[in-house]
Motif scaffolding. Structure first.
Motif, PDB file in Angstrom:
ATOM      1  N   LEU A   1      33.702  37.526  35.444  1.00  0.00           N
ATOM      2  CA  LEU A   1      34.416  37.756  36.693  1.00  0.00           C
ATOM      3  C   LEU A   1      35.160  36.514  37.190  1.00  0.00           C
ATOM      4  O   LEU A   1      36.322  36.634  37.590  1.00  0.00           O
ATOM      5  CB  LEU A   1      33.481  38.351  37.735  1.00  0.00           C
ATOM      6  CG  LEU A   1      33.165  39.809  37.383  1.00  0.00           C
ATOM      7  CD1 LEU A   1      31.964  40.313  38.144  1.00  0.00           C
ATOM      8  CD2 LEU A   1      34.362  40.711  37.626  1.00  0.00           C
TER       9      LEU A   1
ATOM     10  N   TRP B   1      42.587  33.975  48.505  1.00  0.00           N
ATOM     11  CA  TRP B   1      41.777  33.515  47.369  1.00  0.00           C
ATOM     12  C   TRP B   1      40.295  33.498  47.676  1.00  0.00           C
ATOM     13  O   TRP B   1      39.474  33.809  46.823  1.00  0.00           O
ATOM     14  CB  TRP B   1      42.259  32.137  46.909  1.00  0.00           C
ATOM     15  CG  TRP B   1      43.617  32.232  46.325  1.00  0.00           C
ATOM     16  CD1 TRP B   1      44.796  31.852  46.900  1.00  0.00           C
ATOM     17  CD2 TRP B   1      43.967  32.816  45.062  1.00  0.00           C
ATOM     18  NE1 TRP B   1      45.843  32.150  46.075  1.00  0.00           N
ATOM     19  CE2 TRP B   1      45.362  32.729  44.945  1.00  0.00           C
ATOM     20  CE3 TRP B   1      43.216  33.386  44.028  1.00  0.00           C
ATOM     21  CZ2 TRP B   1      46.056  33.204  43.828  1.00  0.00           C
ATOM     22  CZ3 TRP B   1      43.890  33.853  42.912  1.00  0.00           C
ATOM     23  CH2 TRP B   1      45.296  33.765  42.828  1.00  0.00           C
TER      24      TRP B   1
ATOM     25  N   GLU C   1      35.729  42.261  27.158  1.00  0.00           N
ATOM     26  CA  GLU C   1      34.730  43.028  27.891  1.00  0.00           C
ATOM     27  C   GLU C   1      34.329  44.293  27.148  1.00  0.00           C
ATOM     28  O   GLU C   1      33.168  44.678  27.143  1.00  0.00           O
ATOM     29  CB  GLU C   1      35.264  43.414  29.271  1.00  0.00           C
ATOM     30  CG  GLU C   1      35.475  42.257  30.186  1.00  0.00           C
ATOM     31  CD  GLU C   1      34.169  41.630  30.621  1.00  0.00           C
ATOM     32  OE1 GLU C   1      33.513  42.180  31.491  1.00  0.00           O
ATOM     33  OE2 GLU C   1      33.801  40.580  30.053  1.00  0.00           O
TER      34      GLU C   1
ATOM     35  N   TYR D   1      41.276  39.974  27.755  1.00  0.00           N
ATOM     36  CA  TYR D   1      40.145  40.218  28.644  1.00  0.00           C
ATOM     37  C   TYR D   1      39.563  41.616  28.416  1.00  0.00           C
ATOM     38  O   TYR D   1      38.355  41.800  28.374  1.00  0.00           O
ATOM     39  CB  TYR D   1      40.588  40.061  30.093  1.00  0.00           C
ATOM     40  CG  TYR D   1      39.500  40.300  31.105  1.00  0.00           C
ATOM     41  CD1 TYR D   1      38.585  39.312  31.389  1.00  0.00           C
ATOM     42  CD2 TYR D   1      39.385  41.524  31.751  1.00  0.00           C
ATOM     43  CE1 TYR D   1      37.576  39.524  32.300  1.00  0.00           C
ATOM     44  CE2 TYR D   1      38.376  41.738  32.670  1.00  0.00           C
ATOM     45  CZ  TYR D   1      37.477  40.741  32.939  1.00  0.00           C
ATOM     46  OH  TYR D   1      36.470  40.956  33.849  1.00  0.00           O
ATOM     47  N   LEU D   2      40.454  42.586  28.258  1.00  0.00           N
ATOM     48  CA  LEU D   2      40.000  43.963  28.021  1.00  0.00           C
ATOM     49  C   LEU D   2      39.122  44.041  26.784  1.00  0.00           C
ATOM     50  O   LEU D   2      38.042  44.621  26.805  1.00  0.00           O
ATOM     51  CB  LEU D   2      41.203  44.875  27.807  1.00  0.00           C
ATOM     52  CG  LEU D   2      41.908  45.433  29.007  1.00  0.00           C
ATOM     53  CD1 LEU D   2      42.987  46.398  28.557  1.00  0.00           C
ATOM     54  CD2 LEU D   2      40.924  46.162  29.895  1.00  0.00           C
TER      55      LEU D   2
ATOM     56  N   LEU E   1      45.545  39.542  29.631  1.00  0.00           N
ATOM     57  CA  LEU E   1      44.747  40.620  30.197  1.00  0.00           C
ATOM     58  C   LEU E   1      44.220  41.545  29.108  1.00  0.00           C
ATOM     59  O   LEU E   1      43.104  42.073  29.196  1.00  0.00           O
ATOM     60  CB  LEU E   1      45.569  41.410  31.220  1.00  0.00           C
ATOM     61  CG  LEU E   1      44.712  42.077  32.271  1.00  0.00           C
ATOM     62  CD1 LEU E   1      44.036  41.059  33.161  1.00  0.00           C
ATOM     63  CD2 LEU E   1      45.533  43.008  33.114  1.00  0.00           C
TER      64      LEU E   1
ATOM     65  N   LEU F   1      23.659  41.050  29.940  1.00  0.00           N
ATOM     66  CA  LEU F   1      24.759  41.569  30.741  1.00  0.00           C
ATOM     67  C   LEU F   1      25.042  40.722  31.967  1.00  0.00           C
ATOM     68  O   LEU F   1      26.198  40.482  32.314  1.00  0.00           O
ATOM     69  CB  LEU F   1      24.416  42.981  31.189  1.00  0.00           C
ATOM     70  CG  LEU F   1      25.099  44.016  30.345  1.00  0.00           C
ATOM     71  CD1 LEU F   1      24.566  45.363  30.671  1.00  0.00           C
ATOM     72  CD2 LEU F   1      26.592  43.963  30.605  1.00  0.00           C
ATOM     73  N   LEU F   2      23.983  40.276  32.608  1.00  0.00           N
ATOM     74  CA  LEU F   2      24.214  39.517  33.836  1.00  0.00           C
ATOM     75  C   LEU F   2      24.895  38.194  33.513  1.00  0.00           C
ATOM     76  O   LEU F   2      25.828  37.786  34.203  1.00  0.00           O
ATOM     77  CB  LEU F   2      22.896  39.304  34.586  1.00  0.00           C
ATOM     78  CG  LEU F   2      22.363  40.598  35.190  1.00  0.00           C
ATOM     79  CD1 LEU F   2      21.092  40.345  35.963  1.00  0.00           C
ATOM     80  CD2 LEU F   2      23.404  41.230  36.109  1.00  0.00           C
TER      81      LEU F   2
ATOM     82  N   LEU G   1      34.809  38.976  43.631  1.00  0.00           N
ATOM     83  CA  LEU G   1      34.414  38.893  42.222  1.00  0.00           C
ATOM     84  C   LEU G   1      32.931  38.581  42.087  1.00  0.00           C
ATOM     85  O   LEU G   1      32.240  39.171  41.242  1.00  0.00           O
ATOM     86  CB  LEU G   1      35.247  37.814  41.526  1.00  0.00           C
ATOM     87  CG  LEU G   1      36.679  38.239  41.264  1.00  0.00           C
ATOM     88  CD1 LEU G   1      37.546  37.061  40.898  1.00  0.00           C
ATOM     89  CD2 LEU G   1      36.707  39.270  40.147  1.00  0.00           C
TER      90      LEU G   1
ATOM     91  N   LEU H   1      28.568  39.096  32.614  1.00  0.00           N
ATOM     92  CA  LEU H   1      29.398  39.508  33.744  1.00  0.00           C
ATOM     93  C   LEU H   1      29.590  38.365  34.729  1.00  0.00           C
ATOM     94  O   LEU H   1      30.674  38.179  35.288  1.00  0.00           O
ATOM     95  CB  LEU H   1      28.785  40.707  34.440  1.00  0.00           C
ATOM     96  CG  LEU H   1      28.880  41.987  33.613  1.00  0.00           C
ATOM     97  CD1 LEU H   1      28.079  43.089  34.252  1.00  0.00           C
ATOM     98  CD2 LEU H   1      30.324  42.408  33.458  1.00  0.00           C
ATOM     99  N   ALA H   2      28.547  37.567  34.906  1.00  0.00           N
ATOM    100  CA  ALA H   2      28.678  36.429  35.806  1.00  0.00           C
ATOM    101  C   ALA H   2      29.778  35.508  35.298  1.00  0.00           C
ATOM    102  O   ALA H   2      30.467  34.854  36.070  1.00  0.00           O
ATOM    103  CB  ALA H   2      27.356  35.680  35.894  1.00  0.00           C
TER     104      ALA H   2
ATOM    105  N   LEU I   1      44.029  36.139  37.122  1.00  0.00           N
ATOM    106  CA  LEU I   1      44.932  36.521  38.216  1.00  0.00           C
ATOM    107  C   LEU I   1      45.629  35.286  38.779  1.00  0.00           C
ATOM    108  O   LEU I   1      46.828  35.304  39.059  1.00  0.00           O
ATOM    109  CB  LEU I   1      44.144  37.219  39.325  1.00  0.00           C
ATOM    110  CG  LEU I   1      43.557  38.587  38.982  1.00  0.00           C
ATOM    111  CD1 LEU I   1      42.732  39.120  40.132  1.00  0.00           C
ATOM    112  CD2 LEU I   1      44.674  39.557  38.652  1.00  0.00           C
ATOM    113  N   ALA I   2      44.870  34.200  38.906  1.00  0.00           N
ATOM    114  CA  ALA I   2      45.436  32.998  39.511  1.00  0.00           C
ATOM    115  C   ALA I   2      46.490  32.368  38.613  1.00  0.00           C
ATOM    116  O   ALA I   2      47.534  31.920  39.088  1.00  0.00           O
ATOM    117  CB  ALA I   2      44.323  31.994  39.800  1.00  0.00           C
TER     118      ALA I   2
ATOM    119  N   LEU J   1      38.216  36.591  35.337  1.00  0.00           N
ATOM    120  CA  LEU J   1      39.238  37.506  35.851  1.00  0.00           C
ATOM    121  C   LEU J   1      40.004  36.853  36.999  1.00  0.00           C
ATOM    122  O   LEU J   1      41.232  36.964  37.090  1.00  0.00           O
ATOM    123  CB  LEU J   1      38.586  38.814  36.301  1.00  0.00           C
ATOM    124  CG  LEU J   1      39.530  39.892  36.786  1.00  0.00           C
ATOM    125  CD1 LEU J   1      40.539  40.265  35.721  1.00  0.00           C
ATOM    126  CD2 LEU J   1      38.764  41.135  37.206  1.00  0.00           C
ATOM    127  N   ALA J   2      39.269  36.155  37.868  1.00  0.00           N
ATOM    128  CA  ALA J   2      39.936  35.446  38.963  1.00  0.00           C
ATOM    129  C   ALA J   2      40.904  34.416  38.404  1.00  0.00           C
ATOM    130  O   ALA J   2      42.041  34.278  38.882  1.00  0.00           O
ATOM    131  CB  ALA J   2      38.898  34.763  39.858  1.00  0.00           C
TER     132      ALA J   2
END
Lengths: 426, 469
Positions: free
Chosen positions: B157, A360, B123, B119-120, B116, B149-150, A367, B153-154, B164-165, B160-161
C-alpha cells in the motif's frame, strides 16, 4: 421517464397489493424496477430537466446504482407480505429523486421519501429489529433536522436554494457544515455513524443490503452536489475519522454483519475522497464495485441465515457449498481492494482524486487503514475455508448469482476501461 | 509473442483449476518453457517485442509489455523452474494449475513496462501463492497465511501511494516507464516516494528485519516443494529496486543508500547464521534464501554496473538452484516423510543419483566456480567493494558461512553413517536432474551468454545514479 415509471408502478402496486398474490407481486415489483432501469439506460447521456427535477450525468449514474441495489434486495428477500416490496419501490423512487435535483428543499423531501420506507423495513423482524429501527428513526429525524437547518442557513447566506451556489462567510460555512452532517448520517460517515452497527445487525439482511447500497448511492449523489464547489475542511476531518474508526472497530468484530457495517463506514470515508474534485466517475465506479461486492457478501450471508451470522457459522461453507464460499471469498478480496479484482480500481480511482486534490496526508492515512482492513476482510473471506459445519440451504438461483457476480468482479478488475467511459457519459 | 508467453500459463493454469488432468499441466509447462527459451534465444539484446494496449487510457494506464535482456533472462529461469516443478512434484492438477497461473503472472510482472500494470501483477501473483498455502498447506497454515499477507499488504500500500505520487507530482502523462523516467521527482518528494517503494520491495526481497513472513511461509507449504519453488521466484524485490524504485527516485535512494547497504549486509549474515543452526531442511533453505537475497541486494544497492549485474544474475540463478533444492526436499519428504536434517543420514549409499544432484545444487548455491551461483557472487563482490569495502567484507563472510552450512547439511543427509535407505532417482526425476544440472553448469560456464542484454541496462542504471543523486 424513470421517475414516471417508478411513480406509476408505485401507485399502481399500492392499489394492486390487496388483489394480487405475493409471488406475482414480487415479479411485478421486479418488472417495475427493471423498466425503470431500462428507461434510464435508454436516456443514458441525455440530460433532462423539469423545474427543480434535473436528470443529469450524476443523477443517471447514481440512480443506476440505487436501482441495482433495490433490484438485488427484492430478488434476495423471501417476504410473505407484499408491503415489503412496495416499501422498497417507494424508497427507490425517493433515491432517484434525491439523485436528480440540486434544489435543497426537494432534496429534503426526497431524503424523507427514501428514509420513511427504510424505517419501516428496518422493523421487519420483531424483537431486536424494533430497537434498531427506533435508533435509525430517531437519528434519521435528527439528520433531517440538521439538513433543514442547513438549507435555511444556505438560503440566508446565498439567497439561493440551489446546492452548489458559491458563497462565503461563517454563515455559509455553517450551512455547508450542517448539510454535510445531514447527509453524513445517511452515508454513515464518522462521527455520524454510530447507528450503523446496531441497525445493520438488527435489520433483516436484505434490508441491510439495501441500506448499504441504494441509500449510499443516492446520498453520495447529493453530497457531490452539496460539497463539489468548495469542500469545507470539515470533510477532511470526517474522512479521517471514518477510515480510522470504521476500520479499527471492524477489527474486533466476530459477527459478519456487524463487521460489514463498520467496514461500510470506512468505505464511506474512502468514497468521500472523490468529493474533493467532485469526480462523479471515480465515485460512481467505486460505488459500483462496492454495490456488487457488498451485495454479494450479504447475499451469501442471507443464504447462511436470515439472522445473525457469527464468523464461526461461516466455517466450512466452502466445503459445503463451493460456489457460495468462493463468492464470499471474492467479495471480501474485492472489498479489500486486492488487484486484479474490481474493488482495486475503485480504490485506485478515488485515491487518484485525493492525489489530484493534493490531500497527501489523507491518502497515506487511507492506505494505512486499507492495510489494516486486510486483517478483518481475510478473517471473513478465509472463514469459509476453515474446518467446520456451516449450515446453508441455498437456492439454485443464489448459487448462479454468486458465481455471476464473482465473475463480474473479476472481469471488471481486468477491464475496468469497459465501464468507465459509460459512467463518464452518464 | 510476449503476450502469448504470459497468457499461455495463465490460461492453462485456469483450465487445470477447472479440473483438467495433471498431464496436460506438465505438457503445458514444457510448452511454456520452450516458448520462453525461444524468446530468450532469439532475443536481440535490447528492448524487443514491445506491446502497448489501452487499459485505462484516460488515466494513463496501458497494458504495456516489453522484453529487454533482463526480462528475457527471468523468462528463461521462470519457465525452467516451473517446468522442473511440474515434472517432479507429485501434486494434483489443480495445484499445478495454481503454479502455472502464478508463473504467468510473474512473467507479466517481469515484462511490465507500465508501473501500474507492474503493481497489478505484483499483487495478483499473491493470490495463487495464497491459495496454494490455503488449500495445500500444513496445520499452521492460517497463521503463516496471515503473516505473509499482512507483511505483503503493509508493503504494497505505501507502494501504491508512491506510484500515485510519482505520476501526480512528476507530471507524467501516463504510467509508462519511459514517460515516468522522463518526468522524475526530486527533493523531499523523492525521498518519500522511494521510501514507499523501498518498504514494499524490502519485504519482497526479503531484507532483514522484514523477512519474518518467509520461514513460516516455507514451513507450512505443501511438502512437494512446488509452492516453495514458486515462492522463491516471487522474491522480486531486488529486481523491482533495480527496475523501478531506484531509477524513478534516485535522489531518495541516495539518501537511504547507506542504510540499505547495511541492511543487505546484515541480511546476508543473519540468514547464513540462522541457516547454519537450522534443524529442518526447508528452514535451512528459507534462511539461505534470505542470505542470498541479501547478497543480491547488496549488489544492486552498490549502484555500480558490476554490482547490479551480479545481483540480478544471482537473483535469476537462485530461482533455479534454490527452487531446485526445494523440489529436492519434496522428493526426500516423499521417500522418508520427514524434513528433519538429523533424521536422514547416509542416503548416498542407497541413492547415489539423488545425492549427486543434491551436491550439484548445493555447490551451485554456495557459489562454486563453474556453477551458476559463482558469476553473480563474483560480480556482486566486485561492484559492492567499490561502494563499501567494509560492508562487503562483512557480507561475504556469509559466503564462507554458506559453504559451511550447506556442506554440513549435505554431509549429514547423505554421508554420515546411518541405517536409512531411500529409493534413487526414478521416472521423471531423471530428466529433472539432467535439466537442472545442465542449467547450473551452463549458467556457470557461459555467464556472458546469459547476461548479454544486461550490460547496457546496468550501465544506464549506474548512470542515472551518477547523474541524478
Amino acid at each position: 421517464m424513470t421517475l414516471m415509471v417508478l411513480t406509476v408502478f408505485s401507485v399502481a402496486l399500492t392499489l394492486l397489493g390487496f388483489f394480487v398474490s405475493v409471488p406475482l407481486y414480487k415479479r411485478l415489483t421486479i418488472l417495475g424496477l427493471s423498466l425503470a432501469l431500462l428507461s434510464l439506460l435508454l436516456t443514458w447521456g441525455r440530460p433532462f430537466a423539469l423545474g427543480p427535477y434535473q436528470v443529469d450525468g450524476i443523477a443517471q449514474v447514481f440512480t443506476l446504482l440505487a436501482l441495482l441495489g433495490a433490484l438485488w434486495t427484492v430478488g434476495l428477500v423471501r417476504s410473505r407480505r407484499f408491503e415489503f416490496y412496495l416499501l422498497v419501490l417507494y424508497a427507490a423512487l425517493g433515491m432517484h429523486l434525491l439523485a436528480s435535483t440540486k434544489n435543497l428543499i426537494l432534496m429534503l423531501v426526497a431524503l424523507e421519501a427514501l428514509s420513511l420506507p427504510l424505517y419501516a423495513l428496518a422493523t421487519w423482524r420483531k424483537g431486536e429489529g424494533l430497537e434498531a429501527a427506533l435508533k435509525y428513526f430517531l437519528l434519521g429525524a435528527l439528520a433531517a433536522a440538521f439538513f433543514l437547518y442547513g438549507t435555511a442557513l444556505h438560503y440566508g447566506a446565498t439567497g439561493s436554494l440551489l446546492a452548489g451556489t458559491p458563497g462565503e462567510g461563517p454563515l455559509y460555512a455553517l450551512a455547508l457544515g450542517l448539510l454535510l452532517v445531514g447527509l453524513g448520517f445517511k452515508v454513515a460517515l464518522a462521527p455520524f455513524h454510530f447507528w450503523t452497527p446496531d441497525v445493520y445487525q438488527g435489520s433483516p439482511t436484505p434490508v441491510v443490503l439495501f441500506m448499504a447500497t441504494g441509500v449510499k448511492a443516492a446520498a453520495f449523489a447529493a453530497l457531490l452536489r452539496v460539497a463539489a464547489p468548495g469542500v469545507p475542511d470539515a470533510l477532511t476531518l470526517l474522512i479521517a475519522l471514518s477510515v480510522i474508526l470504521g476500520n479499527l472497530a471492524a477489527l474486533g468484530q466476530q459477527e459478519a454483519k456487524r463487521l460489514l457495517a463498520y467496514s461500510s463506514i470506512a468505505h464511506a470515508g474512502y468514497m468521500a475522497l472523490a468529493l474533493y474534485t467532485g469526480n462523479a466517475t471515480a465515485l460512481g465506479f467505486y460505488l459500483l464495485t462496492y454495490v456488487l461486492a457488498t451485495g454479494l457478501a450479504f447475499a451469501v450471508l442471507s443464504e447462511v441465515s436470515p439472522d445473525r451470522v457469527p464468523l464461526e457459522r461461516l466455517k466450512g461453507l466452502f466445503h459445503r457449498d463451493p460456489l457460495l464460499g468462493l463468492g464470499l471469498f471474492v467479495a471480501s478480496l474485492s472489498l479489500l481492494g486486492l488487484p486484479p479484482l474490481a474493488g482495486f480500481w475503485g480504490k485506485y480511482l478515488v485515491f487518484t482524486e485525493a492525489a489530484k486534490a493534493g490531500q497527501w496526508g489523507l491518502l497515506v492515512l487511507a492506505l494505512i487503514t486499507s492495510a489494516v482492513s486486510a486483517y478483518y476482510y481475510l478473517a471473513l473471506g478465509l472463514a469459509v475455508f476453515q474446518k467446520g459445519a456451516a449450515e446453508a440451504r441455498p437456492r439454485p438461483l443464489a448459487r448462479s448469482v454468486a458465481l455471476g457476480v464473482a465473475l463480474l468482479l473479476i472481469l471488471l478488475g481486468l477491464i475496468p476501461g469497459a465501464v468507465l467511459p459509460a459512467l463518464a457519459a452518464g | 509473442m510476449v503476450i502469448l508467453a504470459i497468457l499461455l500459463p495463465i490460461l492453462l493454469g485456469s483450465l487445470l483449476l477447472l479440473g483438467l488432468p495433471r498431464t496436460l499441466g506438465v505438457w503445458g509447462a514444457g510448452l511454456s518453457f520452450l516458448l520462453n527459451l525461444y524468446l530468450f534465444l532469439t532475443h536481440p539484446g535490447g528492448m524487443a517485442h514491445e506491446v502497448t494496449l489501452p487499459l485505462l487510457p484516460g488515466f494513463g494506464v496501458y497494458w504495456a509489455f516489453g522484453l529487454d535482456g533482463l526480462a528475457a533472462l527471468f523468462f528463461l529461469t521462470i519457465g525452467l523452474t516451473v517446468f522442473l516443478g511440474a515434472l517432479v512434484a507429485q501434486v494434483e492438477g489443480r495445484f499445478l494449475g495454481l503454479a502455472l497461473l502464478m508463473s504467468g503472472l510473474l512473467l507479466g510482472l517481469f515484462a511490465a513496462r507500465d508501473l501500474l500494470v507492474f503493481y497489478l501483477f505484483f499483487e495478483a501473483a499473491l493470490i495463487p501463492a495464497l491459495l496454494m498455502l490455503l488449500f495445500y498447506g500444513g496445520e499452521g497454515r492460517l497463521k503463516a497465511l496471515y503473516t505473509f499477507l499482512l507483511f505483503t499488504l503493509a508493503g504494497s500500500l505505501p507502494m501504491l501511494a508512491a506510484i500515485l505520487a510519482v505520476k501526480a507530482l512528476g507530471g507524467s502523462p501516463s504510467f509508462l516507464l519511459e514517460d515516468l523516467l522522463a518526468h522524475p521527482v526530486g527533493g523531499r518528494v523523492a525521498f518519500w516516494v522511494f521510501l514507499g517503494f523501498a518498504l514494499a520491495f524490502a519485504i519482497k526481497t526479503p531484507l532483514f528485519p522484514l523477512h519474518a513472513w518467509l520461514p513460516l511461509f516455507h514451513q507450512e507449504n505443501h511438502p512437494s516443494g512446488l509452492a516453495d519453488a514458486m515462492g522463491t521466484l516471487y522474491k522480486v524485490g531486488v529486481f523491482a529496486f533495480f527496475r523501478f524504485a531506484i531509477p524513478l527516485a534516485p535522489g531518495g535512494f541516495a539518501e537511504l543508500q547507506g542504510l540499505l547497504l547495511f541492511l543487505a549486509a546484515i541480511s546476508a549474515l543473519y540468514g547464513a547464521w540462522v541457516a547454519f543452526s537450522a534443524k529442518d531442511f526447508k528452514t535451512l533453505l528459507a534462511y539461505a534464501g534470505v542470505s542470498h537475497m541479501g547478497v543480491a541486494a547488496l549488489g544492486v544497492f552498490s549502484g555500480t554496473p558490476e554490482g547490479a549485474m551480479g545481483g540480478l544474475y544471482l537473483l535469476a540463478a537462485s530461482g533455479v538452484y534454490t527452487g531446485g533444492l526445494f523440489l529436492l526436499a519434496g522428493r526426500l519428504y516423499e521417500r522418508l516423510h520427514t524434513l528433519e536434517i538429523g533424521r536422514f543420514r547416509g542416503l548416498a549409499e542407497s541413492a547415489p543419483g539423488l545425492s549427486a544432484l543434491a551436491l550439484f545444487l548445493f555447490l551451485a548455491m554456495v557459489g562454486l566456480p563453474g556453477l551458476s551461483g559463482f558469476p553473480g557472487e563474483l560480480l556482486t563482490l566486485l561492484g559492492a567493494y567499490k561502494a563499501s569495502p567494509w560492508l562487503t567484507a562483512l557480507a561475504f563472510l556469509s559466503v564462507i558461512a554458506g559453504v559451511a552450512y550447506a556442506l554440513t547439511a549435505f554431509q549429514k543427509v547423505f554421508w554420515e553413517e546411518g541405517q536409512r535407505g531411500a529409493e534413487d532417482l526414478k521416472g521423471a526425476e531423471w530428466p529433472f536432474a539432467f535439466l537442472a544440472v545442465a542449467a547450473l553448469v551452463l549458467m556457470g560456464v557461459f555467464p556472458g551468454f546469459f547476461v548479454k542484454g544486461l550490460e547496457p541496462l546496468a550501465e544506464a542504471f549506474a548512470k542515472i545514479l551518477g547523474g541524478g543523486a
